[in-house]
Design an enzyme around this catalytic site. Structure first.
Site, short mmCIF file in Angstrom:
data_model
loop_
_atom_site.label_atom_id
_atom_site.label_comp_id
_atom_site.label_asym_id
_atom_site.label_seq_id
_atom_site.Cartn_x
_atom_site.Cartn_y
_atom_site.Cartn_z
N CYS A 28 71.21 12.79 -9.90
CA CYS A 28 71.52 13.80 -10.93
C CYS A 28 71.88 13.14 -12.26
CB CYS A 28 72.70 14.67 -10.48
SG CYS A 28 72.31 15.85 -9.18
N CYS A 60 75.86 12.12 -6.47
CA CYS A 60 74.65 11.39 -6.09
C CYS A 60 74.12 10.55 -7.25
CB CYS A 60 73.58 12.36 -5.59
SG CYS A 60 72.57 13.14 -6.87
N CYS A 95 78.61 16.65 -8.65
CA CYS A 95 77.75 15.92 -7.71
C CYS A 95 77.85 14.43 -7.99
CB CYS A 95 76.31 16.39 -7.85
SG CYS A 95 75.19 15.57 -6.69
#
Length: 191
Positions: free
Chosen positions: A54, A51, A49
């Site tokens: 996280c 983003c 991920c």
């Protein structure tokens, strides 16, 4: 392409999980009195991920995060050391107050993923967890300062690993949106 470093668990290739793996324990990075979270089963939808929310190990472009049913997540020690990172976020990420590592993320609001907790199985010594299945929010690393001209290398490295990359719209359009966002935030000034 293979010179692009994504995450320590990916950089040397993907280790396949064991479909019969049954459970394990996550630990924060504290040397003494770590927070420990018992997972009562294997995870689902494990993925890289990009983003900005996280938890990622130092130097990693991506996190490795999966989901597991909420009822299979139990804090077994260090509950008093846990804090919610961002009370306003949809995913309430519980991190250790001392080392900052995120142990699990829980959705309390009405949401399609309510009932699933987000976890980082790299925090476990046990082997057999489901391996990463795909990469998500790939363009989001630009919003954190990654140079847009390096995105072909990032996506190429994921392809070498056999992982599909996902974003909304086409990758070039998402890169353009993320580049605009990063410029507006002052993170990219020379592009």
């Amino acid at each position: 392409m293979s010179s692009v470093s994504l995450h320590p668990l990916l950089d040397q290739g993907i280790t396949k999980g064991d479909p019969s793996f049954s459970s394990g324990t996550l630990r924060c990075h504290c040397k003494s009195n770590p927070v420990e979270v018992k997972l009562g089963g294997n995870v689902l939808h494990n993925h890289a991920c990009g983003c900005s929310k996280c938890w990622k190990p130092a130097g990693a472009l991506f996190s490795i995060v999966a989901v597991i049913p909420r009822e299979q997540v139990q804090v077994i020690s260090g509950t008093d050391k846990l804090k919610i990172v961002d009370e306003n976020a949809v995913i309430q990420r519980y991190a250790c107050k001392d080392c900052g590592v995120h142990l699990f993320g829980r959705i309390e609001k009405e949401h399609p993923f309510k009932g699933l907790d987000f976890v980082h199985v790299e925090l476990s010594d046990q082997k057999g967890w489901q391996e990463p299945q795909f990469a998500a929010f790939v363009s989001s690393i630009i919003e954190q300062g990654y140079k847009p001209d390096g995105m072909a290398g990032v996506r190429g490295r994921f392809k070498e690993l056999g992982l599909e990359t996902y974003d909304c719209l086409s990758p070039p359009l998402m890169d353009a949106i993320a580049t605009w966002t990063a410029k507006k935030a002052g993170l990219l000034t020379d592009v």
